[in-house]
Scaffold this motif. Sequence first.
Motif, PDB file in Angstrom:
ATOM      1  N   GLU A   1      -0.444 -18.012  13.068  1.00 30.12           N
ATOM      2  CA  GLU A   1      -0.361 -16.812  12.215  1.00 30.12           C
ATOM      3  C   GLU A   1      -1.758 -16.255  11.995  1.00 30.12           C
ATOM      4  OE1 GLU A   1       2.293 -17.133   8.781  1.00 30.12           O
ATOM      5  OE2 GLU A   1       0.716 -16.235   7.570  1.00 30.12           O
ATOM      6  N   LYS A   2      -1.901 -14.936  12.049  1.00 30.64           N
ATOM      7  CA  LYS A   2      -3.202 -14.297  11.778  1.00 30.64           C
ATOM      8  C   LYS A   2      -2.997 -13.218  10.714  1.00 30.64           C
ATOM      9  CE  LYS A   2      -5.754 -15.701  15.539  1.00 30.64           C
ATOM     10  NZ  LYS A   2      -6.451 -16.934  15.263  1.00 30.64           N
ATOM     11  N   THR A   3      -3.990 -13.088   9.856  1.00 29.21           N
ATOM     12  CA  THR A   3      -3.906 -12.098   8.785  1.00 29.21           C
ATOM     13  C   THR A   3      -5.192 -11.279   8.746  1.00 29.21           C
ATOM     14  OG1 THR A   3      -2.605 -13.667   7.527  1.00 29.21           O
ATOM     15  CG2 THR A   3      -3.483 -11.827   6.309  1.00 29.21           C
ATOM     16  N   VAL A   4      -5.041  -9.994   8.560  1.00 28.94           N
ATOM     17  CA  VAL A   4      -6.202  -9.110   8.350  1.00 28.94           C
ATOM     18  C   VAL A   4      -5.893  -8.319   7.088  1.00 28.94           C
ATOM     19  CG1 VAL A   4      -7.595  -7.239   9.295  1.00 28.94           C
ATOM     20  CG2 VAL A   4      -6.655  -8.985  10.824  1.00 28.94           C
ATOM     21  N   ASP A   5      -6.656  -8.600   6.054  1.00 34.59           N
ATOM     22  CA  ASP A   5      -6.314  -8.059   4.741  1.00 34.59           C
ATOM     23  C   ASP A   5      -7.460  -7.209   4.207  1.00 34.59           C
ATOM     24  OD1 ASP A   5      -5.430  -7.517   2.237  1.00 34.59           O
ATOM     25  OD2 ASP A   5      -5.323  -9.600   1.556  1.00 34.59           O
ATOM     26  N   ALA A   6      -7.269  -5.898   4.257  1.00 37.27           N
ATOM     27  CA  ALA A   6      -8.290  -4.983   3.731  1.00 37.27           C
ATOM     28  C   ALA A   6      -8.098  -4.764   2.234  1.00 37.27           C
ATOM     29  CB  ALA A   6      -8.231  -3.653   4.485  1.00 37.27           C
ATOM     30  N   GLY A   7      -7.161  -5.519   1.628  1.00 32.46           N
ATOM     31  CA  GLY A   7      -6.940  -5.387   0.180  1.00 32.46           C
ATOM     32  C   GLY A   7      -6.281  -4.068  -0.179  1.00 32.46           C
ATOM     33  N   LEU A   8      -5.484  -3.534   0.758  1.00 31.66           N
ATOM     34  CA  LEU A   8      -4.866  -2.216   0.537  1.00 31.66           C
ATOM     35  C   LEU A   8      -3.912  -2.249  -0.646  1.00 31.66           C
ATOM     36  CD1 LEU A   8      -4.505   0.653   1.884  1.00 31.66           C
ATOM     37  CD2 LEU A   8      -2.467  -0.295   2.986  1.00 31.66           C
ATOM     38  N   GLY A   9      -3.985  -1.210  -1.463  1.00 30.76           N
ATOM     39  CA  GLY A   9      -3.018  -1.018  -2.542  1.00 30.76           C
ATOM     40  C   GLY A   9      -2.466   0.396  -2.464  1.00 30.76           C
ATOM     41  N   TYR A  10      -1.203   0.542  -2.880  1.00 30.62           N
ATOM     42  CA  TYR A  10      -0.544   1.847  -2.885  1.00 30.62           C
ATOM     43  C   TYR A  10      -0.153   2.203  -4.314  1.00 30.62           C
ATOM     44  CZ  TYR A  10       0.901   3.154   1.924  1.00 30.62           C
ATOM     45  OH  TYR A  10       0.963   3.588   3.216  1.00 30.62           O
ATOM     46  N   ALA A  11      -0.158   3.471  -4.613  1.00 29.93           N
ATOM     47  CA  ALA A  11       0.553   3.960  -5.796  1.00 29.93           C
ATOM     48  C   ALA A  11       1.326   5.187  -5.332  1.00 29.93           C
ATOM     49  CB  ALA A  11      -0.414   4.312  -6.915  1.00 29.93           C
ATOM     50  N   GLY A  12       2.610   5.229  -5.642  1.00 30.17           N
ATOM     51  CA  GLY A  12       3.436   6.317  -5.122  1.00 30.17           C
ATOM     52  C   GLY A  12       4.262   6.955  -6.213  1.00 30.17           C
ATOM     53  N   ARG A  13       4.519   8.234  -6.039  1.00 30.66           N
ATOM     54  CA  ARG A  13       5.324   8.946  -7.028  1.00 30.66           C
ATOM     55  C   ARG A  13       6.066  10.112  -6.383  1.00 30.66           C
ATOM     56  NH1 ARG A  13       3.072  11.418 -12.719  1.00 30.66           N
ATOM     57  NH2 ARG A  13       4.790  10.513 -13.855  1.00 30.66           N
ATOM     58  N   LYS A  14       7.274  10.340  -6.882  1.00 27.69           N
ATOM     59  CA  LYS A  14       8.031  11.508  -6.400  1.00 27.69           C
ATOM     60  C   LYS A  14       7.792  12.694  -7.333  1.00 27.69           C
ATOM     61  CE  LYS A  14      12.284   9.761  -5.650  1.00 27.69           C
ATOM     62  NZ  LYS A  14      13.655   9.878  -5.130  1.00 27.69           N
ATOM     63  N   TYR A  15       7.824  13.898  -6.750  1.00 21.53           N
ATOM     64  CA  TYR A  15       7.664  15.152  -7.502  1.00 21.53           C
ATOM     65  C   TYR A  15       8.743  16.127  -7.079  1.00 21.53           C
ATOM     66  CZ  TYR A  15       3.017  13.529  -8.756  1.00 21.53           C
ATOM     67  OH  TYR A  15       1.978  12.796  -9.267  1.00 21.53           O
ATOM     68  N   ARG A  16       9.149  16.949  -8.010  1.00 19.57           N
ATOM     69  CA  ARG A  16       9.978  18.098  -7.611  1.00 19.57           C
ATOM     70  C   ARG A  16       9.019  19.162  -7.113  1.00 19.57           C
ATOM     71  NH1 ARG A  16      12.844  18.222 -11.908  1.00 19.57           N
ATOM     72  NH2 ARG A  16      12.068  20.141 -12.848  1.00 19.57           N
ATOM     73  N   ALA A  17       9.226  19.630  -5.892  1.00 21.36           N
ATOM     74  CA  ALA A  17       8.300  20.604  -5.314  1.00 21.36           C
ATOM     75  C   ALA A  17       8.379  21.907  -6.098  1.00 21.36           C
ATOM     76  CB  ALA A  17       8.655  20.840  -3.851  1.00 21.36           C
ATOM     77  N   PRO A  18       7.251  22.597  -6.230  1.00 23.23           N
ATOM     78  CA  PRO A  18       7.283  23.855  -6.979  1.00 23.23           C
ATOM     79  C   PRO A  18       7.985  24.951  -6.189  1.00 23.23           C
ATOM     80  CG  PRO A  18       5.115  23.489  -6.032  1.00 23.23           C
ATOM     81  CD  PRO A  18       5.932  22.266  -5.715  1.00 23.23           C
ATOM     82  N   GLU A  19       8.397  25.975  -6.885  1.00 24.09           N
ATOM     83  CA  GLU A  19       8.960  27.133  -6.193  1.00 24.09           C
ATOM     84  C   GLU A  19       7.919  27.688  -5.237  1.00 24.09           C
ATOM     85  OE1 GLU A  19      10.835  30.774  -8.089  1.00 24.09           O
ATOM     86  OE2 GLU A  19      11.465  29.073  -9.357  1.00 24.09           O
TER      87      GLU A  19
END
Length: 475
Positions: free
Chosen positions: A189-207
């Motif tokens: 097994e090999k691992t490459v960890d750049a320490g990535l983190g995500y934050a995600g959110r949904k939005y209602r698109a504007p008119e």
Amino acid sequence: MTSAIVMGGGLAGLLTAKALTGHVDSVTVIEGDHYPDTPSPRRGLPQGYQNHMLMGGGADAIEALLPGTLDRLQAAGAHRRGMGDGLLMLSSEGWYRRFAGAPYVIACTRPLLDHVVRAQALTDPRLTVVTDTKVLGLTGDAHRATGVECEDADGTPRTIEADFVVDATGRRSKAPQWLAALGVPQVEEKTVDAGLGYAGRKYRAPEGAGADFPGILIQAEPNTGEPGRGAALMPQENGEWIVALMGTRGAAPPNDEDGFNAYARGLRHPIVAELIERATPAGPIRSARALANRRRFYEKLPLPEGFLVVGDAVAVLSPNYATGMSAAAKAAVALRDALAAGGLRAGLGREVQAEIAEIIAAPWQSAVVNDSGFPGVESDVQVRGLAFQHRIAARMSRIAAENPAVANAFYSIASLAARQKEAMGLPVLLAALRGAKKRPLSAQEAIAQFPELGGLLDRAPAHSGSEAGRRLVTE
Ligand SMILES: Cc1cc2nc3c(=O)[nH]c(=O)nc-3n(C[C@H](O)[C@H](O)[C@H](O)COP(=O)(O)OP(=O)(O)OC[C@H]3O[C@@H](n4cnc5c(N)ncnc54)[C@H](O)[C@@H]3O)c2cc1C
């Protein structure tokens, strides 16, 4: 009577099950979770809340296995975007010019994608899914897998026998332990960890954000000595957008309202922050962590007969490059083709495992090379000539930003639609030799290429989004 069991009924599991139908008499998928009736997130798929872009190579593979899926997705509100003319992109080497070309992506929520794939797969009467049933281990010995041990929702243990067993239980796969219990050596097994983190959110698109609103990508820059910071804003079904902020070790994006907005504004260009100020939050901010690349080299093992590992259980590819689902779909096509060529036979598992290794090789290598350029990366992969590879990648990306042939070659490889040697024809090589010729686009010029942005950026924000957002964060 021959039978196959697929452990895990996520994307890889269902596509693999479909590939098996017609070649074995019965195919049973064993899924630990309960499927929702609507396109909704579920416990067994925690990443389902985050932005998922389906690359064209993967979309083509899904379509080949389950014809009509792309039409159904689009009818349900998924968007198809040309990579060259439907995405506004700021790479490490600057803004890309807008070019027409074949490579494309499908943008929709992950729950919708899985819902449609599941509905398509389950129309096949030869395929049975048993839900709420957790696989606990394999039966057989080091020479042959003969089935699985599992546990129903009420804790009742069961053994199910099969001629062919596939592990598609995703990134939390226990196949290394299950195989070890049969006496198979430990998988490398090999691992490459750049320490990535995500934050995600949904939005209602504007008119004013029309149906052809482009996706927006701000790539995290490697090799600056600073953590990488990036973002994606993609149109989704139901008039919504999903925004993903991503940062490598030391710059994981926060999941509080003010921190999220400030992070978006602090990127190399604030376009994502400016757009979300004009949109309405449609859900809480959700984080994802532990997003390292991880590869298990099953193709090097003396695997037991009648056993195969697919999807994230083989390779977890950093979500930053959006290739995991596509690699899984292409692996299912490889299994289908191998079955079509010679049916269920001795050596099938090992043969397909080797093909899967080839499918994974390019996206794995490119993720490893890129992620090795972020500070604090924790890696047990030695990349030969890393600095040289980074220089070549940067040079090619700089040329791709202005040259349609190079851009489309890049997009074909990145979307798993073509392998490097297929995409890199003479015009691409000549352009690479000539180098970049044009002045890089300014942000204003790059944005002006997309009238589909509908002048949104010229309008004052309707609201900061903060009040609505604060309420949602505390939900
Ligand atoms: C934050 C994030 C963003 C991503 N973005 C993208 C993207 O943009 N594009 C892309 O292509 N990929 C993306 N990916 C990767 C993508 O999510 C995976 O590659 C894909 O889900 C792999 O499919 P899979 O079927 O192998 O695993 P999964 O989808 O995880 O499915 C595994 C299934 O197995 C079941 N299971 C697990 N254990 C057991 C057990 N013991 N018994 C029975 N069932 C079990 C689970 O319930 C689940 O249904 C992203 C991943 C993350 C984390």
